[in-house]
Motif scaffolding. Structure first.
Motif, PDB file in Angstrom:
ATOM      1  N   GLU A 255       0.837  -0.714   0.137  1.00 46.31           N
ATOM      2  CA  GLU A 255      -0.028   0.356   0.229  1.00 46.31           C
ATOM      3  C   GLU A 255       1.130   1.366   0.180  1.00 46.31           C
ATOM      4  OE1 GLU A 255      -3.802   2.254   2.856  1.00 46.31           O
ATOM      5  OE2 GLU A 255      -2.647   0.082   3.238  1.00 46.31           O
ATOM      6  N   ALA A 256       2.318   1.140   1.079  1.00 48.70           N
ATOM      7  CA  ALA A 256       3.053   2.509   0.954  1.00 48.70           C
ATOM      8  C   ALA A 256       3.577   2.594  -0.501  1.00 48.70           C
ATOM      9  CB  ALA A 256       4.007   2.317   1.932  1.00 48.70           C
ATOM     10  N   ALA A 257       4.002   1.596  -0.693  1.00 47.08           N
ATOM     11  CA  ALA A 257       4.686   1.572  -1.972  1.00 47.08           C
ATOM     12  C   ALA A 257       3.896   2.211  -3.519  1.00 47.08           C
ATOM     13  CB  ALA A 257       5.274   0.328  -3.081  1.00 47.08           C
ATOM     14  N   ALA A 258       2.539   1.713  -3.813  1.00 44.79           N
ATOM     15  CA  ALA A 258       1.748   2.151  -4.212  1.00 44.79           C
ATOM     16  C   ALA A 258       1.534   3.816  -4.006  1.00 44.79           C
ATOM     17  CB  ALA A 258      -0.458   1.507  -3.492  1.00 44.79           C
ATOM     18  N   GLY A 259       1.165   4.144  -2.818  1.00 45.88           N
ATOM     19  CA  GLY A 259       1.232   5.395  -2.462  1.00 45.88           C
ATOM     20  C   GLY A 259       2.067   5.980  -3.135  1.00 45.88           C
TER      21      GLY A 259
ATOM     22  N   CYS B 292       2.643   6.097  -6.926  1.00 44.03           N
ATOM     23  CA  CYS B 292       2.087   7.152  -7.879  1.00 44.03           C
ATOM     24  C   CYS B 292       1.908   8.723  -7.544  1.00 44.03           C
ATOM     25  CB  CYS B 292       0.287   6.941  -6.746  1.00 44.03           C
ATOM     26  SG  CYS B 292      -0.874   6.207  -7.548  1.00 44.03           S
ATOM     27  N   ARG B 293       2.913   8.781  -6.503  1.00 40.49           N
ATOM     28  CA  ARG B 293       2.799  10.102  -6.244  1.00 40.49           C
ATOM     29  C   ARG B 293       4.099  10.511  -6.697  1.00 40.49           C
ATOM     30  NH1 ARG B 293       1.748   9.647  -0.749  1.00 40.49           N
ATOM     31  NH2 ARG B 293       4.084   9.401  -0.298  1.00 40.49           N
ATOM     32  N   ASN B 294       5.174   9.309  -7.373  1.00 39.76           N
ATOM     33  CA  ASN B 294       6.694  10.116  -7.131  1.00 39.76           C
ATOM     34  C   ASN B 294       6.479   9.235  -8.661  1.00 39.76           C
ATOM     35  OD1 ASN B 294       6.555  11.799  -5.654  1.00 39.76           O
ATOM     36  ND2 ASN B 294       7.763  10.076  -3.839  1.00 39.76           N
ATOM     37  N   GLY B 295       6.085   8.914  -9.573  1.00 36.90           N
ATOM     38  CA  GLY B 295       6.543   7.499 -10.311  1.00 36.90           C
ATOM     39  C   GLY B 295       7.559   5.862  -9.817  1.00 36.90           C
ATOM     40  N   TYR B 296       8.144   5.587 -10.412  1.00 33.15           N
ATOM     41  CA  TYR B 296       8.571   4.284 -10.032  1.00 33.15           C
ATOM     42  C   TYR B 296       9.819   4.794  -9.704  1.00 33.15           C
ATOM     43  CZ  TYR B 296      11.039  -0.247 -10.172  1.00 33.15           C
ATOM     44  OH  TYR B 296      11.755  -0.866  -9.945  1.00 33.15           O
ATOM     45  N   ALA B 297      10.387   5.208 -10.947  1.00 28.65           N
ATOM     46  CA  ALA B 297      12.241   5.370 -10.720  1.00 28.65           C
ATOM     47  C   ALA B 297      12.704   6.798  -9.091  1.00 28.65           C
ATOM     48  CB  ALA B 297      12.594   6.335 -11.854  1.00 28.65           C
ATOM     49  N   ALA B 298      11.550   7.565  -9.323  1.00 28.04           N
ATOM     50  CA  ALA B 298      11.848   8.311  -8.689  1.00 28.04           C
ATOM     51  C   ALA B 298      11.279   8.062  -6.628  1.00 28.04           C
ATOM     52  CB  ALA B 298      11.470   9.625  -9.112  1.00 28.04           C
TER      53      ALA B 298
ATOM     54  N   ASN C 130      13.704   3.471   0.670  1.00 28.99           N
ATOM     55  CA  ASN C 130      13.739   4.147   1.957  1.00 28.99           C
ATOM     56  C   ASN C 130      12.693   4.994   2.361  1.00 28.99           C
ATOM     57  OD1 ASN C 130      16.075   2.906   2.202  1.00 28.99           O
ATOM     58  ND2 ASN C 130      17.559   4.477   2.521  1.00 28.99           N
ATOM     59  N   SER C 131      12.120   5.475   1.459  1.00 35.87           N
ATOM     60  CA  SER C 131      10.755   6.390   1.225  1.00 35.87           C
ATOM     61  C   SER C 131       9.334   5.369   1.630  1.00 35.87           C
ATOM     62  CB  SER C 131      10.700   7.272   0.143  1.00 35.87           C
ATOM     63  OG  SER C 131      10.500   6.802  -0.744  1.00 35.87           O
ATOM     64  N   ILE C 132       9.798   4.002   0.968  1.00 38.57           N
ATOM     65  CA  ILE C 132       8.632   3.651   1.090  1.00 38.57           C
ATOM     66  C   ILE C 132       8.545   2.667   2.059  1.00 38.57           C
ATOM     67  CG2 ILE C 132       7.969   1.333   0.113  1.00 38.57           C
ATOM     68  CD1 ILE C 132       9.152   1.672  -2.626  1.00 38.57           C
ATOM     69  N   ALA C 133       9.466   2.418   3.145  1.00 39.16           N
ATOM     70  CA  ALA C 133       9.442   2.036   4.189  1.00 39.16           C
ATOM     71  C   ALA C 133       9.001   2.627   4.697  1.00 39.16           C
ATOM     72  CB  ALA C 133      11.414   1.294   4.510  1.00 39.16           C
ATOM     73  N   LYS C 134       9.465   3.743   5.226  1.00 37.18           N
ATOM     74  CA  LYS C 134       9.424   4.976   6.150  1.00 37.18           C
ATOM     75  C   LYS C 134       8.007   5.528   5.687  1.00 37.18           C
ATOM     76  CE  LYS C 134      11.902   8.638   6.970  1.00 37.18           C
ATOM     77  NZ  LYS C 134      12.603   9.834   6.103  1.00 37.18           N
ATOM     78  N   GLU C 135       6.847   5.324   4.698  1.00 37.99           N
ATOM     79  CA  GLU C 135       5.882   5.801   4.344  1.00 37.99           C
ATOM     80  C   GLU C 135       4.940   4.241   5.141  1.00 37.99           C
ATOM     81  OE1 GLU C 135       3.823   7.653   2.229  1.00 37.99           O
ATOM     82  OE2 GLU C 135       2.563   6.665   0.839  1.00 37.99           O
ATOM     83  N   ALA C 136       5.607   2.895   5.043  1.00 33.81           N
ATOM     84  CA  ALA C 136       4.296   2.336   5.383  1.00 33.81           C
ATOM     85  C   ALA C 136       5.258   2.327   6.711  1.00 33.81           C
ATOM     86  CB  ALA C 136       5.743   0.472   5.003  1.00 33.81           C
TER      87      ALA C 136
ATOM     88  N   LYS D  32      13.725  -3.341  -4.885  1.00 31.82           N
ATOM     89  CA  LYS D  32      12.938  -2.563  -5.195  1.00 31.82           C
ATOM     90  C   LYS D  32      11.896  -3.068  -6.727  1.00 31.82           C
ATOM     91  CE  LYS D  32      12.536   2.162  -6.844  1.00 31.82           C
ATOM     92  NZ  LYS D  32      13.208   3.259  -7.350  1.00 31.82           N
ATOM     93  N   GLU D  33      12.498  -4.041  -7.516  1.00 25.65           N
ATOM     94  CA  GLU D  33      11.938  -4.398  -8.557  1.00 25.65           C
ATOM     95  C   GLU D  33      10.583  -5.001  -8.392  1.00 25.65           C
ATOM     96  OE1 GLU D  33      14.144  -5.359 -12.005  1.00 25.65           O
ATOM     97  OE2 GLU D  33      12.452  -6.758 -12.894  1.00 25.65           O
ATOM     98  N   ALA D  34      10.832  -6.386  -7.165  1.00 29.90           N
ATOM     99  CA  ALA D  34      10.414  -7.195  -6.406  1.00 29.90           C
ATOM    100  C   ALA D  34       8.249  -6.961  -6.418  1.00 29.90           C
ATOM    101  CB  ALA D  34      10.413  -7.617  -5.804  1.00 29.90           C
ATOM    102  N   ILE D  35       9.052  -5.538  -5.573  1.00 28.71           N
ATOM    103  CA  ILE D  35       7.871  -4.872  -5.090  1.00 28.71           C
ATOM    104  C   ILE D  35       6.925  -4.546  -6.225  1.00 28.71           C
ATOM    105  CG2 ILE D  35       6.558  -2.956  -2.985  1.00 28.71           C
ATOM    106  CD1 ILE D  35      10.098  -2.190  -2.677  1.00 28.71           C
ATOM    107  N   ALA D  36       7.508  -3.738  -7.377  1.00 31.15           N
ATOM    108  CA  ALA D  36       6.946  -3.064  -8.282  1.00 31.15           C
ATOM    109  C   ALA D  36       5.887  -4.566  -8.682  1.00 31.15           C
ATOM    110  CB  ALA D  36       7.725  -2.560  -9.791  1.00 31.15           C
TER     111      ALA D  36
END
Lengths: 217, 217, 217, 217
Positions: free
Chosen positions: C29-33, C36-42, C46-52, C66-70
């Motif tokens: 869910e965090a990754a989705a957010g 969505c906001r920044n695009g995959y590359a950006a 760490n930011s996904i982890a923090k968001e989660a 990272k790829e596996a998350i996507a």
DNA sequence: TATGAATGAGTGTTCATTCAT
DNA sequence: TATGAATGAACACTCATTCAT
């Protein structure tokens, strides 16, 4: 030292070198400006070349590297400073009473530093070994001269004492110079006067104790 | 919620941060060393990291950028310096005769600077705005304090005179500090003593002129 | 594939894995957010982890990179998208007249994309090979289905023609989806209606030419 | 001073810059390639330099930073795109019947995009503010032009309707362009033709409704 | 299991210095 | 000689990933 300066009358190729001399002067002037504004470390050779209106390549035709520019500049100024010291410490000055002695010694040196702010900028933490050496040599020279003056007034002082006092005098002089260079006009003059007051009061006891009885502090 | 942050004895989370705290101290120490040796500008973050024995990434886990390292280091020291000044200029000190006053004010400040040589290195031209501001604020504070002391002894002086003399005193102090920090042991002690002599002789005339009731400002 | 999903009734250690499942959902869910906001590359791990609300290490306990998350995120959504397509292209829908067919097919897909904006963000240029493959597979699937529908109405068209038209339809759909996702409320509804108008007018000639006589454009 | 800049035939200085100009072209070409392959964000300046066969420093002699490269590339192309639009939407074209109008407007724009694939790559999410602004300005310009055309044929439409339809047209065009750029030769031609078919059928009803005297806005 | 510190290769960029012209 | 393009090592800083606890 016969090959030090080509005696100004060699008929061969001095015309060729004339342009080079002008270039060097141009570059040194530019360097002085940039060093003054940004300090040595933050001054890029490219910016010096640009300030001088030449290309970086041209700069390197006259100076092997950045340090050499500082050395040349500092060297010139050190040389002139040394000459100034020679004049300031003429025997005729050293026999004057302290207040006049201070005037005679300090005024030309202060004037020189005010007219060549780059000198001060380079002396303070250029980080260039050669400059530092030159600066230290100059300081050592000054130190010796100051010690010489002191010795005439306090002949019984130990070398260590003389060294100590001479260092203090130079330190006081340098810090005052910072204030002097940072100000202008009447304020600057006030700092100059105050510097003399400080030194006068610091040295008076030793000097007035008669040349024969040096003050032991 | 009594277990949120009350148990004053490090309940669970801070264990994790212990290593981090150690690293920060390590990094600051390394930075102090590198800043001391090379100055702020010439100190590379990678070299600081290497000196601390960590990778560059680790450094950036604790500090957002090079400036922040200087700020942390300088900030701590500025803070402690300010506290020191507060103690040095206690009213009880200011009523002592000049020699004791000089001892009371100078000794702790000198000791502080000797124990934290990085402080002096950072204050001199780090180029970091925050540090420079802090330094200037500190200097302004010192200036005010010194002027306050002067005013109690020379209540008739004009503000301009007080400012002038205070600046000279600080200048003398700073240049002497350079000498003090550059030496050790007996030589250092001699410089300390000489600094006091200079200031004593400089200020004596003004101070002995009117040992009147000190003004309470 | 017996070990694919533990059959929900193994009494052994499903409690243990429950937390893991929750973590994974949290992270996705965090990754989705963030995607969505920044695009995959950006998006940084760490930011996904923090968001989660977890540490980077925890993230890597569930995803090798990272790829596996996507991939996981995209895979889930692709799976659901495929299921949706299955329903949208039910035979009963395909026999309706064109307007109703468009409604039946487009509405659920549009609804799905509106509810899962991360789906669209990932499909567009994540640069992740696996995702791109999945996306292409989905598109190929869609393409096939669309071609199937087209074939029932224009049985004489060549495969190349069908492919062409199907690609155009998907292209129109995708670009309209951008507009739809960028708007809300009445405006969004207007775009949905307009998309149907475009497709209706584009396909009408072929569809109304009687199922027997396919249009040759 | 007649010899300052009059001799319209490159007197002396520009010879030096010739190599630079070539390098700039080389670098821009390399950048176009890398941007095309990896997108703007994933393109490293070092990889651009390497692709151009020069060192990173050389790149920075001509461009102050990565963004400037994109700006230079995108700026040129945006400029040319704008000019193209100006020609495509000449009044003489706008009075033609719809099929010819579509040819007149679409063909040059498609040709331009096919010849400059980097243009499309940059326009899509470079993240460079200048480029994005330029792109949006270009799109707004296109939108206005398309709305202008629409208005001459459907003078009774509300602004909202015109906006909606214009957005749809642009969307269809963009998605078709993706297909066109992804193909070659006959397939590409087929997509071009199909794009025109889609737009023709989409717009025909509105255009044939009132072939009245075109409004002059 | 979860943490957060640690890593190190990589990024964009600078600059003293060299080279082809 | 003078130019300005070219170089490449270094810098400040980032981030996907790993490790010790």
């Amino acid at each position: 030292m016969p090959q030090d300066k080509p005696a100004a009358k060699k008929p061969a190729a001095p015309r060729r070198q004339a342009r080079g001399e002008r270039r060097i002067a141009q570059l040194l002037e530019a360097a002085a400006g940039v060093f003054c504004r940004n300090g040595y470390a933050a001054a890029s050779t490219n910016s010096i070349a640009k300030e001088a209106g030449v290309s970086p390549g041209t700069l390197y035709q006259f100076f092997p590297n950045k340090e050499a520019i500082a050395m040349e500049l500092g060297g010139h100024l050190l040389q002139r400073a040394r000459e100034m010291h020679g004049q300031a410490f003429l025997p005729e000055n050293l026999q004057k009473p302290l207040p006049e002695l201070l005037d005679a010694v300090l005024d030309p040196v202060i004037a020189f530093c005010c007219e060549n702010p780059a000198f001060w900028a380079l002396m303070h933490g250029s980080g260039v070994p050669g400059i530092s050496q030159g600066h230290e040599a100059l300081m050592a020279d000054l130190l010796t001269r100051v010690q010489g003056v002191l010795r005439t007034f306090c002949p019984d002082s130990t070398p260590a004492e003389l060294d100590l006092v001479a260092h203090m005098i130079l330190g006081i002089f340098k810090s005052s110079l910072d204030l002097i260079l940072a100000t202008e006009g009447a304020e600057r003059a006030a700092y100059v006067a105050e510097l003399k007051t400080v030194l006068l009061r610091y040295l008076e006891p030793a000097f007035t104790a008669t040349p024969t009885t040096p003050a032991t502090h």
